[in-house]
Design an enzyme around this catalytic site. Sequence first.
Site, PDB file in Angstrom:
ATOM      1  N   GLU A  77       0.812  -1.221   0.000  1.00 17.99           N
ATOM      2  CA  GLU A  77       0.000   0.000   0.000  1.00 17.99           C
ATOM      3  C   GLU A  77       0.842   1.266   0.000  1.00 17.99           C
ATOM      4  O   GLU A  77       0.498   2.256  -0.657  1.00 17.99           O
ATOM      5  CB  GLU A  77      -0.973   0.007   1.191  1.00 17.99           C
ATOM      6  CG  GLU A  77      -2.161  -0.930   1.044  1.00 17.99           C
ATOM      7  CD  GLU A  77      -1.830  -2.390   1.321  1.00 17.99           C
ATOM      8  OE1 GLU A  77      -0.704  -2.666   1.791  1.00 17.99           O
ATOM      9  OE2 GLU A  77      -2.697  -3.253   1.062  1.00 17.99           O
ATOM     10  N   HIS A 105     -10.586  -5.588   9.238  1.00 15.10           N
ATOM     11  CA  HIS A 105     -11.190  -5.351   7.923  1.00 15.10           C
ATOM     12  C   HIS A 105     -12.563  -4.694   8.037  1.00 15.10           C
ATOM     13  O   HIS A 105     -13.383  -4.817   7.143  1.00 15.10           O
ATOM     14  CB  HIS A 105     -11.354  -6.678   7.155  1.00 15.10           C
ATOM     15  CG  HIS A 105     -10.087  -7.390   6.873  1.00 15.10           C
ATOM     16  ND1 HIS A 105      -9.369  -8.043   7.846  1.00 15.10           N
ATOM     17  CD2 HIS A 105      -9.382  -7.545   5.717  1.00 15.10           C
ATOM     18  CE1 HIS A 105      -8.284  -8.592   7.313  1.00 15.10           C
ATOM     19  NE2 HIS A 105      -8.262  -8.295   6.015  1.00 15.10           N
TER      20      HIS A 105
END
Lengths: 332, 366
Positions: free
Chosen positions: A62, A131
């Site tokens: 990321e 998540h």
Amino acid sequence: MSDRMLTMAEAVREAMSIAFDERPEVFLLGEDVGIYGGAFGVSGDMYHRYGSERVLDTPIAELGIVGAAVGAALSGMRPIVEIQFSDFTAQAMDQIANQAAKIHFMLGGALHVPMVLRTPQGSGTGAAAQHSQNLEPWFASVPGLKVVVPSNPADAKGLLLASIDDPNPVIFLEHKLLYKIPGRDPVPEGSERIPLGVAKVVREGKDLTIVATGIMVNKSYEVCEKLAAEGISVTLIDPRTISPLDMQPVYESVEKTGRLMVVQEGPAHAGFINEVIAQMAGSSSFGSLIAPIKRLAGMNIPIPYAPQLEKAAVPQIEDIEAAAREIVKNWR
Amino acid sequence: MSFKYPVVMPKMSMTMETGELLLFHVKVGDQVKSGDVLFEVMTDKIDMEVEAPADGVIESLVGNPGDVIEIGKPVLIMLTETEVMAFDFGGDSAAPVAEPVAPVVAAPVVVEPVVTAPVVQQVAPTPPPVAQPVAPVAAAPIIVNTSVKAVPKARVEAANRGIDLRTVHPTGPDRTITFSDVNSAQVDPAVLKRQAANKALIAKGIEMTRGIAQASFNRRANANFDHAQLISAWAKVLRGRPDLAVHQHVGVSLIIESKYGSALPVFRDPDLVSVDQLRTLVASTTEAAKNGKVPIAMLSGGTTTIFDLTTYSMSSATPLLFPNQVTSLTIGYDSESTKNISLTIDLNFCDFYDGALLLDALIASL
């Protein structure tokens, strides 16, 4: 007038496609956005329509993805980054908060970073603590970032087009549970933009003002409908962009209703919605309040895995309904 | 032995003369405890539950639901073993009927016409006017709510309409005054009248029409306050009562005795600075006054006066009003840990109820 009922995933895809067609410098990069069509299927067939030059599958890294996008934006491109889960932005936070948000200011305005970072957020999918977060306040508290939280497909389309136009880095937070459901309103065919920093009065009433973000707008709307049948009329306001924040409709509404309730999915402690309360408390509309301000927000815990606990950790329709009834009944 | 005690129609507002008895919550022969609701009354302003002032038995019901009863007249008679009851604001001085009547004792209100004294007099060590400090509220259920909770719009509305929030009955959660509570409250005409009268007095130059009606109150307080805290707290209390104001500011005059005579330096708006800042100013001013050197600027503008007698080991005195002032305080020695605070008020401007409220609020904030 169009009467197309799209899901938010379809509306976002359509906005990206329009931007791709309008500007050659727009491109999409992220994990599995290409051949696979995106973790939640948002980019869909775009890889096949626009090719691997404009829809880039990246490694699982990321910080590198956002870093590449910031660099591209500085050199004249308009990248759209997709991070698979908003939780993973933690990996990329240096590029987001220290680079993208600050370059324009630290270089005296000589450069800007026209980047959009799209990422799904929120709980309700059984994906557990890493998540499922709602991280709105992380981004809303960084000057230099604009933060958009669409609550429905039509807004998502217009707001995303405006975000891609914007010369600033924009964090675009999409709720996973909204991806697959059609909105209440049709999505227009064209390429009309919805300006950032303008709140939407979803419906108007005289008894209570609810300010909610993201998926909580949808939950609150159902409550408004139910209460309307009993003669309790509620104004529902969706800020749509939480940074910058448009408080004017909130002041105007509270001056009529005298009661304010705010609803967010994220944890109550230091949450974004507290900003709405703070600004109201410091405004001249404060004297219009006939009730203490009510806040509904997530619990101050990581989102649990067990489905019933996951549900209990964030405000549900029944919670909003009970709180709305109570504030209207108790304070007259 | 047990006493007959008449529970009377209470005076619940400045203008109230009669009240309507709505219903009884007790019947003859009922055992009641202090604080139990005996009956409900209604006036043009509020409905109110009247509570038992002491434990006892209901001996007889005097009135009937629907009756309009004069204030001070009995509504029911109870028998009680309790010998001391708190004083009653409500009744006129006329004693209620029935005998033998329990001693309606310890009215801590000493009314004595005192001629306004333009200079400080050395005050004789009179015995305290009241034997025991008495809670200001009990038998007569006047709502005294010194820390009022109200929603913002209720405060705005009350301020606009000249309504004293302490007189509004709270119906919201946690005894909070709601907007509709204020909305349905009526302006106390007495307050408006008084405000108008005060303004007229100011316009005319005050002294001309001043009468000599004064009342003094005395209560015991913990001794753990100094002059700065007292001055600040008293100024805050007075600021909360703009209807008593005859000046645009609050000026607390502190009498300081020295070999040069009495000095009365005035601390203007002392509640608007921190107590620490005020303490420094009070210390330096006191020091200067003892050397006969008070700044001229501090010698005028007093709106109230404080005289601390504790340095003379005196326990109490009747504080005298200075011209153009509506209130004054004296502080007397009571014990190692307690002091007597005496308040005199000018009855042209306020009534006994106000006096009790003021002293109560001061002691609560010390």
